[in-house]
Design a protein around this motif. Structure first.
Motif, PDB file in Angstrom:
ATOM      1  N   LYS A  88      -1.064  -9.192   1.036  1.00  0.00           N
ATOM      2  CA  LYS A  88      -0.633  -7.893   0.516  1.00  0.00           C
ATOM      3  C   LYS A  88       0.010  -7.093   1.637  1.00  0.00           C
ATOM      4  N   VAL A 140       0.195  -3.486   2.966  1.00  0.00           N
ATOM      5  CA  VAL A 140      -0.679  -2.322   2.813  1.00  0.00           C
ATOM      6  C   VAL A 140      -0.227  -1.224   3.764  1.00  0.00           C
ATOM      7  N   ASP A 180      -1.881   2.290   4.618  1.00  0.00           N
ATOM      8  CA  ASP A 180      -3.065   3.138   4.423  1.00  0.00           C
ATOM      9  C   ASP A 180      -3.068   4.184   5.533  1.00  0.00           C
ATOM     10  N   LYS A 224      -1.551   5.800   0.310  1.00  0.00           N
ATOM     11  CA  LYS A 224      -2.129   4.491   0.051  1.00  0.00           C
ATOM     12  C   LYS A 224      -1.158   3.690  -0.806  1.00  0.00           C
ATOM     13  N   TYR A 225      -0.669   2.581  -0.255  1.00  0.00           N
ATOM     14  CA  TYR A 225       0.269   1.722  -0.972  1.00  0.00           C
ATOM     15  C   TYR A 225      -0.152   0.277  -0.766  1.00  0.00           C
ATOM     16  N   THR A 226      -0.180  -0.475  -1.855  1.00  0.00           N
ATOM     17  CA  THR A 226      -0.546  -1.897  -1.795  1.00  0.00           C
ATOM     18  C   THR A 226       0.373  -2.689  -2.720  1.00  0.00           C
ATOM     19  N   GLU A 227       0.928  -3.775  -2.220  1.00  0.00           N
ATOM     20  CA  GLU A 227       1.743  -4.674  -3.034  1.00  0.00           C
ATOM     21  C   GLU A 227       1.413  -6.117  -2.656  1.00  0.00           C
ATOM     22  N   ARG A 228       1.073  -6.910  -3.649  1.00  0.00           N
ATOM     23  CA  ARG A 228       0.731  -8.309  -3.402  1.00  0.00           C
ATOM     24  C   ARG A 228       2.005  -9.139  -3.230  1.00  0.00           C
TER      25      ARG A 228
END
Length: 445
Positions: free
Chosen positions: A379, A381, A383, A393-397
């Motif tokens: 991912k 991320v 943070d 806060k950003y998350t991408e797989r």
């Protein structure tokens, strides 16, 4: 508004209307801060007289364009929220006992904050258990009831025989909280101290004691072996929640009062007397709590192969670049964020790659990185949590795959010695074979 006044003058309006407009302009010029988005503020005060003792604070909120509703005990049930949403954007509790307000419990206040509501709590040395328990829900521990912050070295001249009224200049220097006002001067304080765990990443001290400040019961000899003293005794604490709600806990009601805001502190000479910094500090605290400053907004998260296109899955050891755009809310408008500590991580359980992003001064952040030689479900991320600023806060797989069979290099430089060894063995084998097959030495004629 200036354009409206100009048009009104051109139309030859009557002097009364012009006077009203000029009064409006004067009122706007005297506001505490630049108006941002209007907020609904619910104020709970344990006694009606506090409205008059804190008139400057309340008038500052109103002049800033906010809608202020004041509730005191005995005025019916106080409802903080409906089933779907909060009734107000911010809640100010100026009271020592939460139970005095019908319909308000610790659970209600926690639900208010969980839904994104902002909170200010101010108490004094007579704090009751309900407020102590409320602070404990945020990781803050008030001193025992009856104890007060004491400082014999820095008393206020008007209260020189009362060491519980003192000045402190220990203001948090983080620009997100007070900006250029961090050196505003001395703040007059009278109240109780508090503490919290230094390991907390959500809590920050806004105002602490001086090296000569300690916490004890006034007039009694200190016999305890462990006493809060110096910077360990926190006077005002701020909390930036993960849902970007904000809360401030103050151990002094009087710090926000008109008396302390108007107090003149003596200088080396009468000409150098100055006003206390209470009004400036309280203004910045309310700005921060009402999210009129230090609010960040991130957008346009993007990643791609360097010189190529964005992919849903990368190959191990690929060279990629990551972009985003971050803005900060300053004086009523969004401006490019100038932080130098924004990081992006490539994570599979633990970060395998962590890089600090650069920016171009216009809010565009970017970084280049090489993906690890490990494949799996990773991912991207971001943070970002800097004291005082809102969370990003950003998350991408984005998984990483191994090389396919036709993607490996056919000749690897590090394997050249093995190539030479293999070919030299083959050459030697054929050479020796030819020698044995065609050598006629020793045969009979």
């Amino acid at each position: 508004l200036v354009g409206f006044v100009h048009l009104d003058c051109d139309r030859g309006s009557d002097p009364t209307a012009m006077a009203r407009l000029l009064l409006l302009l004067a009122a706007l010029g005297s506001t505490w801060w630049t108006m941002g988005a209007a907020k609904e503020v619910l104020v709970l005060m344990e006694a009606p007289v506090l409205q008059w003792k804190h008139a400057k604070l309340l008038d500052g909120l109103r002049s800033g364009g906010h809608q202020v509703e004041i509730r005191t005990p005995g005025r019916g049930i106080v409802q903080l929220a409906t089933e779907e949403e909060n009734r107000a954007d911010a809640l100010l509790v100026f009271a020592n006992d939460l139970k005095k307000f019908k319909g308000v419990s610790i659970r209600d206040v926690m639900r208010f904050v969980d839904r994104g509501g902002n909170l200010v709590v101010a108490v004094d040395e007579d704090v009751e258990k309900s407020m102590v328990d409320l602070a404990a829900e945020f990781g803050i521990e008030f001193e025992q009831r009856g104890k007060m912050a004491i400082d014999y070295a820095r008393p206020v001249e008007l209260h020189e025989h009362d060491p519980t009224v003192f000045v402190t200049d220990q203001i948090n220097p983080e620009p997100a909280f007070f900006g250029d006002e961090a050196d505003a001067g001395d703040v007059v304080y009278q109240g109780i101290g508090m503490s919290f765990s230094p390991s907390s990443e959500l809590l920050s001290p806004l105002l602490t004691g001086t090296p000569t400040t300690y916490s004890s019961i006034p007039g009694e000899e200190v016999r305890e072996t462990s006493v809060l003293a110096g910077k360990e005794i926190v006077l005002v604490t701020a909390l930036q929640a993960r849902n970007n709600a904000r809360a401030v806990f103050s151990g002094s009601l009087k710090m926000f009062s008109d008396d302390f805001m108007d107090m003149i502190l003596p200088g080396e000479s009468p000409e150098e007397d100055v006003e206390s910094a209470n009004q400036v500090v309280c203004e910045e605290i309310l700005k921060w709590v009402l999210q009129e400053k230090s609010v960040l907004k991130a957008s346009n998260f993007h990643h791609r192969i360097i010189g190529g296109e964005k992919q849903s899955m990368y190959r191990i050891k690929d060279e990629v670049e990551f972009f985003t755009h971050i803005e900060e809310f300053v004086e009523g408008e969004w401006v490019p964020f100038q932080g130098n500590d924004v990081q992006v991580e490539y994570v599979m359980l633990d970060p395998y790659v962590r890089r600090t992003m650069q920016h171009d001064g216009n809010g565009n952040f970017f970084v280049q990185m090489k993906l690890p030689d490990v494949y799996g479900v990773f991912k991207f991320v971001v943070d970002y949590h800097h004291p005082g600023f809102s969370w990003i806060k950003y998350t991408e797989r984005v998984p990483a795959r191994p090389f396919q069979h036709n993607e490996y290099e056919r000749f690897i430089y590090s394997a050249y010695p093995y190539y030479v060894s293999a070919f030299s063995n083959m050459l030697c084998f054929f050479t020796i074979g030819i020698v044995f097959l065609y050598n006629t030495e020793g045969k009979s004629k």
